[in-house]
Design an enzyme around this catalytic site. Structure first.
Site, PDB file in Angstrom:
ATOM      1  N   CYS A  82       0.861  -1.182   0.000  1.00 23.63           N
ATOM      2  CA  CYS A  82       0.000   0.000   0.000  1.00 23.63           C
ATOM      3  C   CYS A  82       0.898   1.234   0.000  1.00 23.63           C
ATOM      4  O   CYS A  82       1.697   1.429   0.922  1.00 23.63           O
ATOM      5  CB  CYS A  82      -0.897  -0.006   1.231  1.00 23.63           C
ATOM      6  SG  CYS A  82      -1.925   1.478   1.421  1.00 23.63           S
ATOM      7  N   CYS A 191      -0.689   4.169  -6.259  1.00 24.17           N
ATOM      8  CA  CYS A 191      -1.580   3.418  -5.374  1.00 24.17           C
ATOM      9  C   CYS A 191      -1.773   2.047  -5.997  1.00 24.17           C
ATOM     10  O   CYS A 191      -2.032   1.950  -7.204  1.00 24.17           O
ATOM     11  CB  CYS A 191      -2.923   4.136  -5.223  1.00 24.17           C
ATOM     12  SG  CYS A 191      -4.168   3.199  -4.291  1.00 24.17           S
TER      13      CYS A 191
END
Length: 320
Positions: A82, A191
């Site tokens: 992440c 992302c």
């Protein structure tokens, strides 16, 4: 060297990190010897996704819950799949835990090396937390210092990760019209959720799109080799250690000046939005209980969303 099972945990705010998991499993399948075994644990915090618009306090709180699970599993390494968590938490986590922690970061440096010091544009799409983080801005500062002719444009896509998390795999799902108007030479996905619609973004901008998944896989196995945890039947690629603590100027941007004024239309191969929707309807998911991975690799999904992530993983990579 011990033939015991090596355990690696993956953490993401939702389904985005499944692409990182896939890259690492794929590399393990190629590298592991027959007497070596690896278990990959995937913890996706889907119920509280996305993290990109949360406060640093909440992000740290949720991440600590996951890392307690990793401690109880006695893992040998953790991959933070992440970008937001890497940007906000990784330096603190590395001080608090003894096992190696590998983070995923926007591949801005890789994109810069690929383009060279030319007057070309790199567009980085990220969450707002990554966009405002000291770590990401130091990374951009390093690239600007080493490649002064490159144009770096950074844009926070506040709702994109959430839309992907909620709608991926649904019939008729189309990427919301929230991408910035620009004409980049290369797009960097900041992302892991965005990697799930990588092909869409690539066609939208008519240029290459890169993420950090392969770099994370290389880095993970390089670290495991350095620590003496594993030896491989093939040598591990040398990788840029750009996930180490960064030195550079902390340049914060409230909103990138490049996007205060809408840029005019530019020439590109235009694909009607309806075409994307049509393709998504035709692409029927196929759920397969057994994935084509090495017998000495095992994937276990943990946490409250384990069945959601297991199903998504099987659906997405049965299509590939």
């Amino acid at each position: 060297m011990s033939s015991s099972i090596l355990k690696v945990a993956f953490f993401d705010s939702g389904i985005g990190g499944l692409t990182t998991l896939r890259a690492c499993v794929s590399k393990a399948t190629r590298l592991l010897k027959s007497n070596q075994k690896m278990v990959f644990y995937y913890y996706g915090d889907n119920f509280r996704a996305p993290y990109g618009n949360l406060s640093e306090e909440k992000i740290n709180l949720y991440v600590d819950e996951a890392f307690k699970s990793f401690l109880s599993l006695d893992v040998d390494a953790v991959v933070i799949a992440c970008n937001t968590v890497t940007a906000v938490c990784i330096d603190r986590l590395r001080k608090e835990y003894v096992f190696p922690i590998i983070g995923v970061e926007p591949a801005v440096l890789y994109a810069a090396k690929r383009l060279g010091n030319k007057k070309k544009e790199i567009l980085t799409l990220s969450t707002r937390a990554t966009f405002l983080s000291k770590r990401f801005n130091c990374l951009c500062a390093r690239v600007r210092e080493n490649y002064p002719n490159l144009i770096l444009k950074n844009y926070p896509c506040d709702s994109l990760a959430g839309e992907i998390e909620k709608n991926l795999g649904k019939r008729g799902f189309c990427l919301p019209d929230i991408l910035p108007k620009s004409s980049p030479s290369i797009v960097v996905l900041g992302c892991t959720h965005y990697g799930l619609v990588k092909n869409y973004i690539e066609r939208y901008y008519s240029c290459p799109v890169v993420d950090g998944n392969d770099g994370v896989a290389n880095r993970l196995f390089s670290v495991l080799q350095e620590c003496g945890k594993l030896s491989f039947k093939k040598s591990v690629d040398f990788v840029d250690k750009s996930d180490l603590p960064l030195k550079g100027k902390d340049i914060r941007f409230t909103v990138d000046n490049f996007f205060k004024v809408r840029t005019p239309p530019f020439k590109m191969k235009k694909i009607p939005k309806s075409n994307f929707c049509k393709k998504s309807r035709e692409r029927k998911p196929l759920v397969t209980p057994t994935l084509k991975i090495a017998k000495n690799c095992q994937i276990s999904f943990i946490g409250e969303s384990k069945m959601v992530n297991k199903t998504k993983y099987e659906q997405m990579f049965a299509w590939k």
